[in-house]
Design a protein around this motif. Structure first.
Motif, short mmCIF file in Angstrom:
data_model
loop_
_atom_site.label_atom_id
_atom_site.label_comp_id
_atom_site.label_asym_id
_atom_site.label_seq_id
_atom_site.Cartn_x
_atom_site.Cartn_y
_atom_site.Cartn_z
N ALA A 93 0.82 -1.22 0.00
CA ALA A 93 0.00 0.00 0.00
C ALA A 93 0.85 1.27 0.00
CB ALA A 93 -0.94 -0.01 1.20
N THR A 94 2.06 1.18 0.52
CA THR A 94 2.92 2.37 0.62
C THR A 94 4.03 2.40 -0.44
OG1 THR A 94 4.44 1.29 2.18
CG2 THR A 94 2.53 2.42 3.12
N LYS A 95 3.98 1.46 -1.37
CA LYS A 95 5.07 1.32 -2.35
C LYS A 95 4.62 1.78 -3.74
CE LYS A 95 7.67 -0.86 0.71
NZ LYS A 95 8.89 -0.25 1.25
N PRO A 96 5.59 2.10 -4.61
CA PRO A 96 5.25 2.41 -6.01
C PRO A 96 4.61 1.19 -6.66
CG PRO A 96 7.50 3.07 -5.49
CD PRO A 96 7.03 2.23 -4.35
N LYS A 97 3.51 1.41 -7.35
CA LYS A 97 2.77 0.27 -7.92
C LYS A 97 2.04 0.69 -9.19
CE LYS A 97 0.35 0.04 -4.13
NZ LYS A 97 0.75 1.37 -3.59
N ILE A 98 1.59 -0.31 -9.92
CA ILE A 98 0.79 -0.05 -11.11
C ILE A 98 -0.16 -1.22 -11.35
CG2 ILE A 98 2.51 -1.06 -12.71
CD1 ILE A 98 1.68 1.16 -14.71
N ASP A 99 -1.38 -0.91 -11.74
CA ASP A 99 -2.36 -1.93 -12.11
C ASP A 99 -2.33 -2.10 -13.62
OD1 ASP A 99 -5.01 -1.22 -9.69
OD2 ASP A 99 -3.23 -2.46 -9.55
N LEU A 100 -2.15 -3.32 -14.07
CA LEU A 100 -2.12 -3.62 -15.50
C LEU A 100 -3.36 -4.43 -15.87
CD1 LEU A 100 1.63 -4.63 -15.85
CD2 LEU A 100 0.61 -2.39 -16.25
N GLU A 101 -4.10 -3.96 -16.84
CA GLU A 101 -5.29 -4.68 -17.28
C GLU A 101 -4.88 -5.79 -18.25
OE1 GLU A 101 -8.67 -2.32 -18.43
OE2 GLU A 101 -8.08 -0.71 -17.08
#
Length: 213
Positions: A93-101
């Protein structure tokens, strides 16, 4: 007759141009994403170092996170307990992230042909020197259709598929890719559980190093 032909000729040209523009918009609006977009989303966020007490606290937290990550590194996805999955989610929750479809074949862990480009972009981004040496969480999510047990297993298999693709095609270390499945427990749009937006792969940069400035 000449004016008549000119009028309809102009109409035909206008219609063709409109169709061409529509086709361009459809192409631009697909769900594939570029390697640069993924890279920028996953880069550690720079922060300004504060007092030494804060730095010591950061170091202690990083050590704690590293210890936990080492307990789940190289583990089979299905072997993670519910508590471990939740702990990964809490850290993520506190980290760099990305959602990929990233779409898969129906009721399958096979990557859909339309999403291969996104997986390739992910491989290029994770291979970039700016992200080298980081540990990444690859989390599989399903929509709300179907039973909990089935969706949990499906999300785990899909996360495993992405990891296998990255290791085989981009030479990434399997130990740097922690896979986890959440089934339908963490819907992106809880109000519309069947929406395809819920069927996604989330990638998180769990690197405990912090960029400074």
């Amino acid at each position: 007759m000449t004016r008549f032909h000119k009028f309809f000729g102009l109409k035909a040209i206008t219609l063709a141009a409109a169709l061409s523009m529509t086709a361009g918009l459809a192409f631009a609006g697909d769900n594939n994403i570029s390697a640069d977009q993924i890279l920028n989303a996953l880069k550690p966020k720079p922060v300004t170092r504060g007092l030494s007490v804060g730095t010591q606290a950061d170091t202690a937290q990083q050590a704690k996170e590293s210890t936990f990550l080492n307990t789940v590194r190289n583990r089979a996805t299905r072997s993670l307990s519910m508590g471990e999955r939740e702990q990964i989610a809490e850290l993520a929750a506190t980290k760099p992230k990305i959602d990929l479809e990233i779409q898969f074949d129906y009721n399958s862990a096979d990557i859909a042909k339309t999403s291969i480009a996104s997986v390739q972009a992910l491989g290029k981004a994770l291979s970039d020197p700016a992200l080298k040496g980081s540990t990444f969480v690859v989390a599989g999510h399903t929509d709300a259709i179907g039973g909990e047990e089935f969706n949990q297993g499906l999300s785990e298999r899909r996360a495993d598929t992405i990891k296998k693709y990255l290791v085989q095609n981009y030479g990434l270390s399997g130990g740097d890719l922690v896979t986890v499945g959440y089934g339908k427990t963490k819907l992106k749009d809880a109000a519309n559980g069947a929406d395809p937006i819920n069927r996604r792969v989330q990638v998180v940069n769990m690197d405990t190093k912090t960029a400074s400035k």
